[in-house]
Design a protein around this motif. Structure first.
Motif, short mmCIF file in Angstrom:
data_model
loop_
_atom_site.label_atom_id
_atom_site.label_comp_id
_atom_site.label_asym_id
_atom_site.label_seq_id
_atom_site.Cartn_x
_atom_site.Cartn_y
_atom_site.Cartn_z
N VAL A 54 0.83 -1.19 0.00
CA VAL A 54 0.00 0.00 0.00
C VAL A 54 0.87 1.25 0.00
CG1 VAL A 54 -0.22 0.05 2.52
CG2 VAL A 54 -1.99 1.10 1.09
N TYR A 55 0.48 2.24 -0.77
CA TYR A 55 1.21 3.50 -0.90
C TYR A 55 2.69 3.25 -1.24
CZ TYR A 55 -2.87 5.98 0.81
OH TYR A 55 -4.14 6.50 0.95
N SER A 56 2.91 2.45 -2.28
CA SER A 56 4.27 2.19 -2.75
C SER A 56 4.87 3.46 -3.34
CB SER A 56 4.26 1.09 -3.81
OG SER A 56 3.87 -0.14 -3.28
N TRP A 57 6.16 3.62 -3.13
CA TRP A 57 6.85 4.73 -3.78
C TRP A 57 6.85 4.48 -5.29
CZ3 TRP A 57 6.93 8.48 -0.61
CH2 TRP A 57 7.23 8.31 0.73
N PHE A 58 6.42 5.49 -6.04
CA PHE A 58 6.17 5.34 -7.47
C PHE A 58 6.66 6.59 -8.18
CE2 PHE A 58 3.58 4.22 -11.21
CZ PHE A 58 3.67 2.83 -11.18
N MET A 59 7.78 6.50 -8.86
CA MET A 59 8.41 7.69 -9.44
C MET A 59 9.51 7.25 -10.40
SD MET A 59 10.54 8.79 -6.00
CE MET A 59 9.06 8.69 -5.01
N PRO A 60 10.09 8.19 -11.17
CA PRO A 60 11.20 7.83 -12.05
C PRO A 60 12.43 7.38 -11.26
CG PRO A 60 10.23 9.92 -12.71
CD PRO A 60 9.64 9.58 -11.38
N THR A 61 13.25 6.54 -11.91
CA THR A 61 14.48 6.06 -11.29
C THR A 61 15.66 6.93 -11.70
OG1 THR A 61 13.70 3.78 -11.16
CG2 THR A 61 16.09 4.13 -11.14
N TRP A 62 16.35 7.45 -10.73
CA TRP A 62 17.53 8.31 -10.94
C TRP A 62 18.72 7.44 -11.33
CZ3 TRP A 62 19.00 13.23 -11.40
CH2 TRP A 62 20.32 13.61 -11.08
N LYS A 63 19.43 7.82 -12.40
CA LYS A 63 20.60 7.07 -12.86
C LYS A 63 21.86 7.93 -12.83
CE LYS A 63 20.84 3.42 -13.99
NZ LYS A 63 21.13 2.23 -13.18
N GLY A 64 21.88 8.93 -11.98
CA GLY A 64 23.10 9.69 -11.77
C GLY A 64 23.37 10.74 -12.82
N GLY A 85 27.50 16.22 -17.87
CA GLY A 85 27.09 16.75 -16.57
C GLY A 85 25.59 16.85 -16.40
N GLN A 86 24.84 16.28 -17.34
CA GLN A 86 23.38 16.34 -17.27
C GLN A 86 22.83 15.20 -16.40
OE1 GLN A 86 21.07 18.69 -18.88
NE2 GLN A 86 23.08 19.69 -18.60
N PRO A 87 21.68 15.42 -15.77
CA PRO A 87 21.05 14.36 -14.97
C PRO A 87 20.54 13.25 -15.89
CG PRO A 87 19.56 16.21 -15.17
CD PRO A 87 20.86 16.65 -15.76
N GLN A 88 20.38 12.06 -15.32
CA GLN A 88 19.90 10.92 -16.10
C GLN A 88 18.85 10.14 -15.30
OE1 GLN A 88 23.67 9.54 -18.80
NE2 GLN A 88 23.68 8.82 -16.69
N TRP A 89 17.85 9.66 -16.04
CA TRP A 89 16.83 8.79 -15.47
C TRP A 89 16.62 7.61 -16.41
CZ3 TRP A 89 16.28 14.06 -16.20
CH2 TRP A 89 16.20 14.86 -15.06
N LEU A 90 16.10 6.52 -15.89
CA LEU A 90 15.72 5.41 -16.75
C LEU A 90 14.46 5.79 -17.52
CD1 LEU A 90 16.19 2.12 -14.67
CD2 LEU A 90 17.60 2.99 -16.55
N GLU A 91 14.44 5.39 -18.78
CA GLU A 91 13.25 5.70 -19.59
C GLU A 91 12.04 4.88 -19.16
OE1 GLU A 91 13.90 5.33 -23.75
OE2 GLU A 91 14.85 7.30 -23.93
N ALA A 92 12.28 3.61 -18.79
CA ALA A 92 11.16 2.74 -18.45
C ALA A 92 11.64 1.66 -17.48
CB ALA A 92 10.59 2.10 -19.71
N GLU A 93 10.69 1.04 -16.82
CA GLU A 93 11.00 -0.04 -15.89
C GLU A 93 11.63 -1.20 -16.65
OE1 GLU A 93 8.76 -2.52 -12.29
OE2 GLU A 93 7.59 -1.40 -13.77
N ASN A 94 12.59 -1.88 -16.00
CA ASN A 94 13.29 -3.02 -16.59
C ASN A 94 14.01 -2.66 -17.89
OD1 ASN A 94 12.30 -4.73 -14.51
ND2 ASN A 94 10.37 -4.98 -15.65
N SER A 95 14.36 -1.40 -18.02
CA SER A 95 15.10 -0.94 -19.20
C SER A 95 16.42 -0.35 -18.75
CB SER A 95 14.28 0.12 -19.96
OG SER A 95 15.09 0.74 -20.95
#
Length: 1004
Positions: free
Chosen positions: A793-803, A809-819
């Motif tokens: 219940v109330y799971s954390w649900f948001m983009p994944t930070w990839k450093g 020097g730009q931020p990075q996130w995963l485009e999709a889950e399991n990707s």
């Protein structure tokens, strides 16, 4: 001693005294806990029949043929003790409570049940674990001591509400707090203040821990079903001290301590770092080509010397805690009493916050005649809390100052007055605490009167009336010069809140023994409860002069409000207990309950449980196993409810506080749902209790709780005039394992060492949610959390930070889950489950106690893992230049930033007004919540009776106690205290407290 009815000397067996020319030993036997005299203790020379018993003053005299041998001291409920005579003529003995014997009774709030016959799940804490704790709210002592119970501080401000979850989260939108029962009376708990922006004031903080005999946590349906729709979240039974036979025994305790933060909080940029990053950000943004040029064009404003530590500014370095308690207890065969007065005061860690409590208590019990017994328990308290704005980045919240005020700004002017010209919008906390008021006064009267009539020896009728009255008055004043009140020329708001709760219980108990091996017990209960709440408030702005703190002096009244509400519960219940040959035990509970929170057609419901236990150790085939002291299998199943929703939510309402065309108007304000009913919990519990080698006790339990008919908002057609309706449509499961172990590692002579631990493994999953007309699941989704089937219940649900991209020097996130595909475009990243929610999946405590010749040491470690915490305000403090220089400061760790291609850094390029959205919601702001904390450490010394008796005392002890002395946090980026509210948000609340105290306890 707690919980022990001393044997009457009239019932003691006469012992023949041997008169001979030899060696005479005399002495006194006292309680090791409170120093009281113990009459009726058996004193026997080991290996013989020579013996005696102590008199009414605990004195004994025994003539021996020689000065050799060993004396054995025994008494029901106390640990036996052996003393080598060794030629001594005086042998004084202090006897300790035998916890195993005392725990043979389980207090349920509807009476007492022998532990052997009890089929439910429970944990009991006795007075020794509760009293002398330097905490303002007594429920804090449960943390780490009870398997299956998770407790976190909603705030470190003294007197604040504690968040408690027993065996997980039972509801998605309704109440998740357990029911508290004091001396058999269900009482109100939680926050009783209207304003929540100034923290909370918990009603339970009105209870003096030194008045408590025991706390019992009931966890499964077999243990809680008698409480019906109030029991889905568990029940916590508080039993206060009562009198006991014997001469009056007085006890005095005093404690004084020093208060500080359990965790210091995040390190912020110092002034030199801040200026360097500021000038660099301007260069990276193209406003200048060099830092020197940037400083010429856009001066930093730093004088090169000022370097303000705003954590140090807001902290009360002189924060103290003190408490003083005096109690008396005594009585005879027909009348006993317990009375006490207490004073407790504790400063908060932030300037201007403190808490003060005065309590008085009187309990008595009187045998009116051979058939009637009257008892009464009364507690009165007055609480004063000076709080603070907290829970958000309010400009006047002192916890916000270190994050949102710059280190280049001095806190004070050269003349020592607060500096009111700060670079950001945050107000100087020094001026605010000196001139604003956030104050609450609370008075509580709690009374419980019980009359018992023994109709027959095996038939008893008991009637009980409990009254709980709480009055809370609040004053919130903002000065007209500076801060929140400056824009309105000052403001003042007051509230007066009254809550009156009464409970009337009538019980009929019948017990029947059949053929010597069969025992039947029947209990019938009628119970009625009503709660009435009333509040009125007023306030406004435009105050003409300083020192006018109340709304009577405002020139512009902007607020006036008052309302009342009530709710009632009516119920009939029955309990059947059956025991066969002290081996097989079966009990069943049925409760029919009506609750005014629901419509007439859905107001009544049935709640039930059935439990059984098999005492294996009483079977002949196991009695040959010498190492086995006790073995018991337990199983139970039952249904309880959760009626913890607002009143009148089932009704359709019209609102009368509207205007139309300049005139008052009426409009629909609530759609209502006459089909609303309780949320229900159906729970299985399987357990094994073991006792081994007369040293080890353990319990292993598996629980499976299914919550159904959970309340959720379901979309409606807009043609109704509303967009949603509250309905019973959800389902959720909590399951897990609990283990509790206590072992006497050493128990030889003067040295004793006990070690214990408890652990809980918990899994939570949402299993059913409503669906739309097209079949799509209707959950709850925010920018940080989601309620969806198959997830906690109330799971954390948001983009994944990839450093950080090392080349750009730009931020990075995963485009999709399991990707493994990354993107530097925030809107190109997907939200998905981050592997946890805010609730730990594994937690517990490790405790130990060592004793040697009066010296003792106790310690408690608490551990918690499997959850994650979200840094709500890191959007400012981890903004990589977007807000760091005009709105907020930055975490010191942001100094590790990308500066040139090839850099491997934690943080992106620092750019003034950064538009990369690197500070937006993502797992960058999500921390691993795992931590270990030294919850309690106590070192003390019980002075010898032979010494303290010379100054008229029966006992005396000195100790040093520390709470929250050490904390280890797994995630290096989690610099806040890991103990936050149950929702997992780090929300700028006052941090939990560290306390080091010295104390004295004497009996006389």
């Amino acid at each position: 001693m707690k919980g022990i009815l001393l044997l009457s000397l009239l019932l003691c067996v006469a012992v023949v005294q041997v008169s001979a020319q030899g060696h005479t030993v005399t002495g006194k036997v006292t309680s090791a806990e409170d120093g009281s005299s113990l009459p009726g203790v058996n004193v026997v020379l080991k290996g013989t029949t020579k013996g005696t018993v102590t008199d009414a003053d605990g004195q004994y005299s025994l003539s021996l043929s020689s000065g050799e041998g060993t004396l054995i001291f025994t008494f029901i409920g106390l640990m036996s003790k052996e003393e080598l005579v060794g030629g001594r003529n005086v042998i004084d003995v202090r006897m300790e409570t035998d916890i195993r014997q005392l725990s043979e009774v389980v207090i349920t709030g509807y009476g007492e049940v022998s532990k052997e016959a009890f089929t439910g799940s429970h944990t009991r804490l006795d007075a020794a674990m509760i009293e002398s704790q330097p905490v303002s709210s007594v429920e804090s002592v449960l943390q780490g001591n009870v398997a299956g119970l998770q407790l976190t501080s909603s705030s470190g401000t003294p007197g604040s509400v504690q968040d408690i979850r027993i065996r997980g989260i039972s509801s998605i939108t309704a109440n998740n707090e357990p029911l508290f029962v004091i001396d058999g009376i269900p009482v109100i708990s939680g926050n009783m203040a209207q304003s929540t922006s100034t923290g909370t004031l918990g009603v339970l903080s009105s209870i003096n821990a030194n008045d408590i005999e025991s706390m019992t946590v009931l966890k499964d349906a077999s243990a809680t079903a008698l409480y019906g729709a109030r029991a889905a979240n568990g029940v916590i039974i508080i039993t206060t001290k009562s009198g006991k036979a014997g001469k009056a025994q007085f006890n005095f305790s005093a404690q004084r301590g020093w208060v500080s933060r359990a965790v210091d909080g995040p390190k912020m940029l110092n002034a030199a770092q801040w200026e360097e990053l500021y000038l660099e950000s301007l260069v990276n943004a193209g406003y200048a080509t060099t830092p020197a040029e940037a400083n010429n064009l856009y001066p930093s404003g730093w004088d090169g010397k000022t370097d303000t530590d705003w954590w140090g500014v807001i902290t009360n370095d002189d924060a103290m805690q003190q408490s003083y308690d005096l109690s008396a207890r005594g009585g005879n065969e027909k009348f006993n009493y317990y009375g006490s007065v207490g004073y407790f005061q504790q400063d908060g860690v932030n300037l201007g916050t403190d808490y003060e409590r005065i309590t008085g208590k009187l309990n008595f019990s009187s045998a009116l005649n051979d058939r009637f017994m009257l008892s009464n328990a009364t507690t009165g308290s007055h609480v004063l809390q000076n709080g603070q704005l907290e829970g958000s980045a309010y400009f006047s919240n002192p916890e916000a100052a270190p994050l949102f005020t710059l280190p280049i700004d001095p806190a004070t002017n050269p003349d020592g007055t607060p500096n009111l010209n700060l670079s950001t919008g945050t107000y100087n906390p020094l001026f605010v605490y000196q001139n604003d008021i956030d104050r609450r006064n609370q008075v509580r009267i709690l009374n419980n009167t019980t009359l018992r009539y023994d109709v027959l020896d095996n038939l008893k009728f008991t009637t009980n009336i409990g009254l709980d009255y709480v009055q809370t008055e609040e004053l919130y004043y903002n000065n007209r010069i500076y801060g929140d009140g400056a824009g309105t020329n000052g403001s003042s708001f007051v509230y007066s809140n009254r809550n009156f709760n009464w409970v009337w219980k009538n019980m009929l108990d019948y017990n029947l023994a059949i053929n010597g091996s069969n025992d039947l017990g029947l209990k019938l209960i009628y119970e009625a409860q009503k709660n009435q709440y009333y509040t009125i408030g007023a306030g406004g702005s435009d105050i003409a002069a300083d020192g006018l703190y109340y709304p009577s002096s405002v020139g512009n009244v902007t607020f006036a409000n008052g309302y009342k509400y009530d709710w009632a519960v009516n119920s009939i219940a029955g309990v059947v207990n059956y025991a066969f040959d002290s081996r097989i035990f079966v009990d069943a509970t049925l409760r029919g309950e009506g609750n005014s929170r629901f419509s007439a057609d859905n107001r009544w419901g049935l709640f039930y449980s059935i439990g059984a236990s098999w005492v294996l150790s009483n079977e002949g085939f196991l009695q040959e196993i010498g190492a086995l002291d006790n073995a018991k299998l337990r199983v139970s199943y039952g249904k309880t409810g959760n009626g913890g929703i607002g009143v009148n939510q089932f009704q359709a309402f019209l609102g009368y506080d509207y205007t139309y065309n300049g005139a008052g108007a009426i409009a629909p304000s609530q759609f209502g749902n006459y089909d609303l009913t309780w949320e229900t919990s159906k729970t299985w519990n399987f357990a094994l209790d073991l006792g081994l080698f007369e040293r080890i006790t353990s319990t292993v339990e598996y629980f499976h709780r299914t919550g159904s008919d959970l309340l959720l908002e379901v979309p409606l057609s807009y043609t109704t005039g509303f967009d949603q309706q509250l309905q019973n449509v959800g389902e959720m499961v909590n399951k897990g394992i609990e283990v509790s172990v206590s072992a006497d590692i050493l128990r030889t002579g003067a040295f004793k060492w006990n070690v214990g631990f408890n652990l809980t493994s918990l899994k939570n999953e949402v299993t059913k949610l409503p669906a739309s007309a097209t079949g799509e699941e209707i959950g709850i989704t925010t920018n940080t959390r989601k309620v969806a089937t198959g997830l906690p219940v109330y799971s954390w649900f948001m983009p994944t930070w990839k450093g950080v991209n090392p080349q750009t020097g730009q931020p990075q996130w995963l485009e999709a889950e399991n990707s493994e595909v990354v993107t530097s475009v925030y809107n190109g990243s997907a939200d998905y489950y981050q592997g946890a929610n805010a609730t730990p999946t594994f937690y517990g405590g490790l405790n130990t106690r060592l004793e040697y010749k009066g010296i003792f040491l106790t310690a408690l470690l608490y551990y918690s893992t499997g959850n994650k915490l979200y840094d709500t305000w890191a959007g400012y403090t981890l903004s990589d230049g977007r807000f760091t220089y005009n709105v907020s400061s930055g975490y010191a760790r942001t100094y590790d930033r990308w500066q040139q291609p090839g850099d491997i850094s934690e943080h992106p390029q620092n750019i003034y007004g950064n538009t990369s959205q690197s500070n937006q919601t993502s797992s960058r702001r999500l921390y691993d919540g795992e931590y270990v904390r030294l919850r309690d450490l106590t070192v003390g010394y019980n002075l010898p009776v032979s010494l303290v008796s010379q100054v008229g005392l029966s006992s005396a002890s000195l100790y040093v106690k520390g709470t929250n002395l050490w904390t280890w946090v797994k995630d290096d980026n989690l610099e806040f205290d890991p103990e936050v509210k149950a929702d997992g948000f780090i929300d700028l609340n006052s941090a939990p407290l560290k306390n080091i105290a010295v104390g004295l306890k004497v009996g006389f």
